[in-house]
Design a protein around this motif. Structure first.
Motif, PDB file in Angstrom:
ATOM      1  N   MET A 164       0.815  -1.205   0.000  1.00 18.42           N
ATOM      2  CA  MET A 164       0.000   0.000   0.000  1.00 18.42           C
ATOM      3  C   MET A 164       0.856   1.267   0.000  1.00 18.42           C
ATOM      4  SD  MET A 164      -2.965  -0.786  -0.371  1.00 18.42           S
ATOM      5  CE  MET A 164      -3.056  -2.446  -0.962  1.00 18.42           C
ATOM      6  N   PHE A 165       1.970   1.261   0.701  1.00 20.39           N
ATOM      7  CA  PHE A 165       2.703   2.510   0.894  1.00 20.39           C
ATOM      8  C   PHE A 165       4.041   2.546   0.169  1.00 20.39           C
ATOM      9  CE2 PHE A 165       0.034   2.089   4.723  1.00 20.39           C
ATOM     10  CZ  PHE A 165      -0.829   3.115   4.394  1.00 20.39           C
ATOM     11  N   PHE A 166       4.656   1.398  -0.119  1.00 20.48           N
ATOM     12  CA  PHE A 166       5.923   1.383  -0.868  1.00 20.48           C
ATOM     13  C   PHE A 166       5.772   0.442  -2.055  1.00 20.48           C
ATOM     14  CE2 PHE A 166       6.824   1.732   3.675  1.00 20.48           C
ATOM     15  CZ  PHE A 166       7.324   3.011   3.715  1.00 20.48           C
ATOM     16  N   PRO A 167       4.865   0.777  -3.007  1.00 20.11           N
ATOM     17  CA  PRO A 167       4.583  -0.208  -4.062  1.00 20.11           C
ATOM     18  C   PRO A 167       5.785  -0.518  -4.940  1.00 20.11           C
ATOM     19  CG  PRO A 167       3.518   1.882  -4.522  1.00 20.11           C
ATOM     20  CD  PRO A 167       4.071   1.984  -3.149  1.00 20.11           C
ATOM     21  N   GLN A 168       6.841   0.325  -4.898  1.00 17.89           N
ATOM     22  CA  GLN A 168       7.982   0.000  -5.754  1.00 17.89           C
ATOM     23  C   GLN A 168       8.726  -1.236  -5.259  1.00 17.89           C
ATOM     24  OE1 GLN A 168       7.574   2.623  -3.879  1.00 17.89           O
ATOM     25  NE2 GLN A 168       9.452   3.546  -3.129  1.00 17.89           N
ATOM     26  N   TYR A 169       8.496  -1.620  -3.968  1.00 16.95           N
ATOM     27  CA  TYR A 169       9.121  -2.855  -3.456  1.00 16.95           C
ATOM     28  C   TYR A 169       8.136  -4.014  -3.547  1.00 16.95           C
ATOM     29  CZ  TYR A 169      12.369   0.547  -1.626  1.00 16.95           C
ATOM     30  OH  TYR A 169      13.266   1.566  -1.522  1.00 16.95           O
ATOM     31  N   TRP A 170       7.393  -4.096  -4.648  1.00 15.30           N
ATOM     32  CA  TRP A 170       6.352  -5.118  -4.776  1.00 15.30           C
ATOM     33  C   TRP A 170       6.922  -6.517  -4.676  1.00 15.30           C
ATOM     34  CZ3 TRP A 170       7.252  -8.367  -8.795  1.00 15.30           C
ATOM     35  CH2 TRP A 170       8.102  -7.906  -9.810  1.00 15.30           C
ATOM     36  N   TYR A 171       8.193  -6.689  -5.071  1.00 16.85           N
ATOM     37  CA  TYR A 171       8.762  -8.047  -5.066  1.00 16.85           C
ATOM     38  C   TYR A 171       8.866  -8.578  -3.636  1.00 16.85           C
ATOM     39  CZ  TYR A 171      11.728 -11.953  -6.179  1.00 16.85           C
ATOM     40  OH  TYR A 171      12.200 -13.209  -6.303  1.00 16.85           O
ATOM     41  N   ALA A 172       9.378  -7.716  -2.735  1.00 18.21           N
ATOM     42  CA  ALA A 172       9.446  -8.117  -1.326  1.00 18.21           C
ATOM     43  C   ALA A 172       8.041  -8.383  -0.793  1.00 18.21           C
ATOM     44  CB  ALA A 172      10.125  -7.024  -0.506  1.00 18.21           C
ATOM     45  N   GLY A 173       7.092  -7.564  -1.209  1.00 22.23           N
ATOM     46  CA  GLY A 173       5.722  -7.726  -0.742  1.00 22.23           C
ATOM     47  C   GLY A 173       5.137  -9.071  -1.135  1.00 22.23           C
ATOM     48  N   VAL A 174       5.304  -9.444  -2.391  1.00 20.58           N
ATOM     49  CA  VAL A 174       4.660 -10.689  -2.835  1.00 20.58           C
ATOM     50  C   VAL A 174       5.331 -11.898  -2.200  1.00 20.58           C
ATOM     51  CG1 VAL A 174       5.973 -11.019  -4.977  1.00 20.58           C
ATOM     52  CG2 VAL A 174       3.693 -11.857  -4.834  1.00 20.58           C
ATOM     53  N   MET A 175       6.652 -11.826  -2.012  1.00 20.32           N
ATOM     54  CA  MET A 175       7.331 -12.964  -1.363  1.00 20.32           C
ATOM     55  C   MET A 175       6.933 -13.066   0.108  1.00 20.32           C
ATOM     56  SD  MET A 175       8.921 -14.762  -3.353  1.00 20.32           S
ATOM     57  CE  MET A 175       8.985 -14.637  -5.107  1.00 20.32           C
ATOM     58  N   GLY A 176       6.908 -11.921   0.798  1.00 19.81           N
ATOM     59  CA  GLY A 176       6.518 -11.938   2.218  1.00 19.81           C
ATOM     60  C   GLY A 176       5.103 -12.435   2.396  1.00 19.81           C
ATOM     61  N   ALA A 177       4.193 -11.963   1.543  1.00 21.79           N
ATOM     62  CA  ALA A 177       2.801 -12.379   1.677  1.00 21.79           C
ATOM     63  C   ALA A 177       2.648 -13.861   1.379  1.00 21.79           C
ATOM     64  CB  ALA A 177       1.932 -11.557   0.728  1.00 21.79           C
ATOM     65  N   ALA A 178       3.324 -14.343   0.334  1.00 19.22           N
ATOM     66  CA  ALA A 178       3.185 -15.756  -0.034  1.00 19.22           C
ATOM     67  C   ALA A 178       3.679 -16.659   1.094  1.00 19.22           C
ATOM     68  CB  ALA A 178       3.954 -16.040  -1.324  1.00 19.22           C
ATOM     69  N   VAL A 179       4.856 -16.336   1.637  1.00 18.45           N
ATOM     70  CA  VAL A 179       5.407 -17.180   2.707  1.00 18.45           C
ATOM     71  C   VAL A 179       4.572 -17.034   3.976  1.00 18.45           C
ATOM     72  CG1 VAL A 179       7.402 -17.559   4.157  1.00 18.45           C
ATOM     73  CG2 VAL A 179       7.706 -17.140   1.736  1.00 18.45           C
ATOM     74  N   GLY A 180       4.204 -15.774   4.301  1.00 19.27           N
ATOM     75  CA  GLY A 180       3.440 -15.538   5.529  1.00 19.27           C
ATOM     76  C   GLY A 180       2.127 -16.283   5.507  1.00 19.27           C
ATOM     77  N   ILE A 181       1.394 -16.184   4.400  1.00 20.47           N
ATOM     78  CA  ILE A 181       0.082 -16.844   4.350  1.00 20.47           C
ATOM     79  C   ILE A 181       0.254 -18.349   4.326  1.00 20.47           C
ATOM     80  CG2 ILE A 181      -1.924 -17.193   2.880  1.00 20.47           C
ATOM     81  CD1 ILE A 181      -2.194 -14.389   2.526  1.00 20.47           C
ATOM     82  N   LEU A 182       1.290 -18.833   3.659  1.00 22.58           N
ATOM     83  CA  LEU A 182       1.546 -20.283   3.653  1.00 22.58           C
ATOM     84  C   LEU A 182       1.697 -20.796   5.081  1.00 22.58           C
ATOM     85  CD1 LEU A 182       2.595 -22.989   2.250  1.00 22.58           C
ATOM     86  CD2 LEU A 182       4.840 -22.060   2.653  1.00 22.58           C
ATOM     87  N   VAL A 183       2.587 -20.145   5.863  1.00 24.05           N
ATOM     88  CA  VAL A 183       2.849 -20.625   7.222  1.00 24.05           C
ATOM     89  C   VAL A 183       1.615 -20.448   8.093  1.00 24.05           C
ATOM     90  CG1 VAL A 183       4.291 -20.302   9.240  1.00 24.05           C
ATOM     91  CG2 VAL A 183       5.287 -20.144   6.980  1.00 24.05           C
ATOM     92  N   LYS A 184       0.946 -19.292   7.939  1.00 31.28           N
ATOM     93  CA  LYS A 184      -0.196 -18.994   8.798  1.00 31.28           C
ATOM     94  C   LYS A 184      -1.335 -19.982   8.586  1.00 31.28           C
ATOM     95  CE  LYS A 184      -3.777 -15.900   8.803  1.00 31.28           C
ATOM     96  NZ  LYS A 184      -4.425 -16.443   9.983  1.00 31.28           N
ATOM     97  N   VAL A 185      -1.721 -20.178   7.314  1.00 31.50           N
ATOM     98  CA  VAL A 185      -2.830 -21.088   7.037  1.00 31.50           C
ATOM     99  C   VAL A 185      -2.459 -22.510   7.423  1.00 31.50           C
ATOM    100  CG1 VAL A 185      -4.260 -22.033   5.207  1.00 31.50           C
ATOM    101  CG2 VAL A 185      -3.802 -19.620   5.257  1.00 31.50           C
ATOM    102  N   ALA A 186      -1.227 -22.908   7.099  1.00 37.16           N
ATOM    103  CA  ALA A 186      -0.817 -24.282   7.430  1.00 37.16           C
ATOM    104  C   ALA A 186      -0.853 -24.499   8.932  1.00 37.16           C
ATOM    105  CB  ALA A 186       0.576 -24.550   6.875  1.00 37.16           C
ATOM    106  N   ALA A 187      -0.295 -23.532   9.699  1.00 34.34           N
ATOM    107  CA  ALA A 187      -0.241 -23.700  11.151  1.00 34.34           C
ATOM    108  C   ALA A 187      -1.639 -23.755  11.736  1.00 34.34           C
ATOM    109  CB  ALA A 187       0.546 -22.553  11.770  1.00 34.34           C
TER     110      ALA A 187
END
Lengths: 200, 148, 218
Positions: A164-187
């Motif tokens: 939302m606030f630093f869209p130029q770092y979208w790559y970090a965002g998509v990796m963080g979200a993918a890993v975060g949601i993977l671990v969260k939903v799995a746990a």
């Protein structure tokens, strides 16, 4: 102007009416819960009728809301009816000794879940973890799993703010979200799946 | 009296679900009777099917680290929308060259239109959705611990 | 945009989902905010049963953990109501509304009384089945008009949402905010713990008010 959309809508609405009529007649509390789970499928079908990429992204929230409410209500049902695990006595039947399931199945599921990542991967990996817990009967280190779930949640919220606030770092965002949601939903799914079995 | 009978029926909360289900069924029947609805052709995030693409059924329309052309509601709010859609991880790039049948696996891997919608343009939906899961889990685990 | 809510004072964009504050939604937002703060700082009441015709009375003991849990649920419910008040997207509104519904269930479900839990269960069933008209309505809005944003739908040249779709949305919100219907019988309010139970009523009232604004605007 009966376009394809209207025909599909008519079919889904008729099936929803059938489900609601069943709900109208049913008196038993548990059966009501099961029928409501059935009635939610037409609502997912109506979202799917949209037929765009947006529809696929909207189905996921709809599905998760249904699962979450089913989870809370089933636990309320268990508490309200006072259901407890009762050990069965007086049955002495000779059985073949229970063998452990092979580890390869949960390993494959968890591995494929990590490849998929995101929500889908979380659900697949959780399936593997539940299978492992059930087949091995190990119940320790829940606190660790809960803590991992909490940290993953924080990572996902951080990725949301990156988008939302630093869209130029979208790559970090998509990796963080993918890993975060993977671990969260799995746990979370693993805890739900294994906790319910070990009520004592 | 009919009114006291109705009020007695409503005040029993066992009948509440039947009442609501009846209302839903009546509304759904009326909905079908008034049906033919127009389908707007100008949709957000339209879906294009390209069966020859190795990414089928989720062709992205762009190469990694360039912007794909997607139809969002407010382009000015998401200046970098389109980059996540076009992105392919090295693993999914290799997979797409290896076989044309792994499109569904590739779209679940990081990158792609679904990640773009779920994390970026409609990220608040996902925040609320995971919060619902969290609240339901909190209710379940509180009652579970209290019961044991 | 000239709706019943007035001109937006300011907007808070999150990608496609734009939160907007008109005088109407801002008022409801502040109401939810004030009540959430009250829930955070206030102390729960004790319920006392008095025996008729005698001097005996009985103070009900409520465990600290139960009160903590119900306060947590009440705060979550307040936050969900705040989100539902200002969101500018129909599907997001549906999600916030179902969050309000499940928080309401949570506030009541923690009470250790079979009667109250039965009421919570029945209410939860209604809230769960209400997601069907709610999400169906939101999806049909997207299909018939091509957008989910309330701001876009409020523009003069926009396609109007069919009447029955509005009815679906309203019915869904009625199901999620079913709690006030219990006021007639007071089953829910027999549950001890004053400020937390009132949060059920307040949040339902707020989502009712908001859905009226949404239905009249789109």
């Amino acid at each position: 102007m009966w376009n394809e959309y209207s025909v599909g809508l008519a079919l889904v609405m008729i099936s929803a009416v059938i489900g609601f009529l069943a709900l109208l007649r049913e008196q038993d509390d548990l059966h009501r819960l099961l029928i409501i789970d059935l009635v939610e499928i037409p609502s997912l079908a109506i979202i799917a009728l949209l037929g765009t990429d947006l529809a696929e992204a909207l189905i996921l929230p709809g599905l998760v809301v249904g699962i979450a409410e089913l989870l809370a209500l089933s636990q309320i049902y268990v508490t309200k009816e006072g259901l407890r695990k009762r050990p069965v006595r007086g049955l002495h039947i000779e059985v073949v000794e229970r063998a452990h399931a092979p580890v390869i199945i949960p390993a494959l599921l968890v591995g494929y879940g990590i490849v998929l990542s995101g929500f889908t991967g979380g659900a697949v990996a959780a399936l593997g973890a539940i299978f492992f817990v059930i087949s091995r009967g190990s119940t320790d280190s829940y606190e660790l799993v809960e803590m991992a779930s909490g940290i993953a949640w924080a990572a996902w919220i951080a990725s949301f703010f990156v988008f939302m606030f630093f869209p130029q770092y979208w790559y970090a965002g998509v990796m963080g979200a993918a890993v975060g949601i993977l671990v969260k939903v799995a746990a979370k799914m693993t805890l739900v799946g294994s906790m319910w079995g070990e009520a004592e | 009296m009919i009114i006291s009978r109705i009020s007695r029926f409503i005040s029993n909360f066992d009948n509440l679900l039947a009442l609501f289900a009846g209302a839903c069924a009546v509304l759904a029947v009326l909905f079908v009777l008034f049906l033919p609805l127009p389908y707007s052709e100008d949709q957000l995030y339209p879906k294009e099917i390209d069966e020859s693409s190795p990414l089928y059924p989720y062709e992205r329309g762009g190469t990694p680290f360039e912007r794909a052309d997607i139809h969002v509601q407010y382009p000015e709010n998401s200046p970098f929308a389109g980059y996540v859609t076009a992105y392919l991880t090295p693993f999914s790039l290799a997979l797409s060259r290896l076989t044309p049948h792994a499109g569904t696996t590739i779209v679940a891997h990081p990158g792609g239109i679904l990640d773009e919608i779920l994390y970026n343009t409609r990220g608040l939906d996902t925040v609320v959705e995971t919060t619902i899961l969290f609240i339901a889990f909190a209710i379940g685990s509180y009652l579970f611990r209290k019961g044991s | 945009m000239i709706g019943i809510g007035g001109q937006p004072l300011f907007m808070l964009p999150f990608g496609d989902i734009v939160l907007y504050f008109t005088p109407f939604t801002l008022t409801l937002f502040i109401l939810a905010l004030v009540f959430t703060v009250l829930v955070i700082i206030s102390k729960p009441e004790r319920q006392i049963d008095i025996v008729f015709g005698g001097d005996a009375y009985l103070a009900k003991e409520i465990s600290i953990s139960e009160m903590k849990f119900r306060r947590f649920m009440a705060i979550a419910c307040g936050l969900a109501s705040m989100g539902a008040m200002v969101t500018g997207d129909i599907f997001d509104f549906a999600l916030f509304t179902s969050l309000v519904g499940i928080c309401n269930v949570g506030i009541v479900a923690a009470v250790k009384s079979r009667h109250v839990q039965n009421a919570a269960y029945q209410y939860g069933l209604v809230a769960m089945s209400a997601t069907v008209p709610l999400f169906a309505g939101a999806a049909i809005v997207a299909a018939t008009t091509g957008t989910l944003s309330i701001l876009e739908l409020a523009l003069p040249g926009a396609t109007k949402v069919p009447l029955f779709v509005k009815a679906l949305l309203t019915l869904g919100v009625m199901g999620e905010g079913m709690a006030p219907f219990y006021a007639a019988k007071a089953e829910m309010f027999r549950a001890p713990g004053a400020p937390y139970v009132i949060m059920c009523s307040l949040s339902s009232l707020l989502i009712f008010l908001r859905v009226i604004e949404v239905v009249l605007t789109v």
